[in-house]
Design an enzyme around this catalytic site. Structure first.
Site, PDB file in Angstrom:
ATOM      1  N   LEU A   1       0.814  -1.210   0.000  1.00 28.42           N
ATOM      2  CA  LEU A   1       0.000   0.000   0.000  1.00 28.42           C
ATOM      3  C   LEU A   1       0.851   1.266   0.000  1.00 28.42           C
ATOM      4  O   LEU A   1       1.676   1.461   0.898  1.00 28.42           O
ATOM      5  CB  LEU A   1      -0.940  -0.011   1.210  1.00 28.42           C
ATOM      6  N   ASP A   2       0.630   2.114  -1.000  1.00 28.82           N
ATOM      7  CA  ASP A   2       1.309   3.406  -1.130  1.00 28.82           C
ATOM      8  C   ASP A   2       2.828   3.289  -1.154  1.00 28.82           C
ATOM      9  O   ASP A   2       3.536   4.210  -0.767  1.00 28.82           O
ATOM     10  CB  ASP A   2       0.876   4.353   0.002  1.00 28.82           C
ATOM     11  N   GLU A   3       3.336   2.147  -1.614  1.00 17.96           N
ATOM     12  CA  GLU A   3       4.782   1.938  -1.663  1.00 17.96           C
ATOM     13  C   GLU A   3       5.259   1.676  -3.094  1.00 17.96           C
ATOM     14  O   GLU A   3       6.397   1.272  -3.297  1.00 17.96           O
ATOM     15  CB  GLU A   3       5.173   0.754  -0.768  1.00 17.96           C
TER      16      GLU A   3
END
Length: 282
Positions: free
Chosen positions: A225-227
């Site tokens: 997530l969001d990486e």
């Protein structure tokens, strides 16, 4: 005869002779190189190149000329018609500002994308889709219907020949399976406070902590997530005189600009993946 214009992108293990071989193949296809950018990643040992060419030869002839080179150098090769619009599905929830930024830029000609459908887990933004003349599909998502909704989304991707999915403030976490299915062709936007300010009202959290810089990050979607690999970022300075509401407004403006640039660069085939990073020939 008006020449055809193509964009050629490639990545491969770095070794001597790549540029010479590529240039020779392009010459064989009668190409005139109008723009060429290249980069060697020391971290991964990968060579990247983006070339714009003009030729009277058809695409098939260009592909045939480059095929032996691609095989010899173990290349990941892409050949695209210059200026061709990328078919893009936009996902949104209730906040329409970023969606409007994308649609306005697309209509004005600044974004080389075609948007055949907008998908949302809510109905609030249906009037905006109608204003721009784009079909709107409501796919509600709950824990019980998530798998079904994502299957319908992939069916829409297939039905409309979608090449890029853009999450414009879509407030649902995609499953790992969906992230893998869309790997390298889904872009998300978030405020740059992550992971420092997670959860609800990140701009209010930032205001309470007295931050001096706010911004946004556009990145490819991955199961982490969001990486995902970062395409573009922007920051602006703020100070103690700003209210939380002004933080939100300034942040949303930055998010819109950042996402539009990321989508433009992807659609112009300027972004190449280098492991967990990107090479952006802007």
């Amino acid at each position: 005869m008006v020449p055809n214009s193509f964009i050629v992108t490639l990545s491969c293990p770095d070794r001597p002779g790549i540029v010479h071989a590529v240039s020779g193949a392009l010459l064989e296809a009668g190409c005139n190189i109008s723009e060429s950018r290249q980069y060697e990643s020391r971290e991964t040992g990968t060579f990247f190149m983006r070339v714009t060419v003009a030729t009277s030869a058809p695409r098939e002839e260009l592909e045939a000329s480059l095929a032996p080179v691609a095989e010899a150098f173990d290349m990941k090769l892409g050949i695209f018609t210059d200026g061709e619009r990328v078919r893009t599905l936009i996902m949104c929830s209730k906040d329409g500002r970023t969606l409007n930024d994308l649609l306005f830029q697309q209509r004005s000609g600044a974004l080389p994308i075609e948007v055949p459908v907008i998908v949302s887990n809510h109905t609030e933004l249906a009037p905006m889709a109608e204003f721009y003349g784009i079909p709107f599909v409501h796919l509600p998502v709950t824990s019980a219907t998530k798998a079904e909704a994502e299957a319908k989304l992939l069916a829409l991707v297939e039905e409309h020949g979608i090449e890029l999915v853009v999450l414009a403030r879509y407030m649902q976490i995609l499953s790992d399976d969906l992230c893998r299915a869309l790997e390298g062709r889904a872009i998300n936007i978030h405020h740059s406070f992550l992971p420092s300010f997670k959860g609800a009202k990140p701009y209010h959290q930032a205001h309470a902590r007295g931050v001096k810089i706010i911004g946004a990050t556009a990145h490819y979607v991955t199961a982490d997530l969001d990486e995902g690999p970062i395409i573009e970022q922007e920051v602006i300075r703020v100070d103690h005189s700003k209210t939380p509401e002004q933080f939100v407004q300034l942040g949303r403006d930055v998010e819109g600009r950042t996402l539009c640039r990321a989508v433009q660069w992807h659609a112009e085939h300027r972004v190449l993946l280098d492991g967990t990073r990107t090479v952006v020939f802007d």
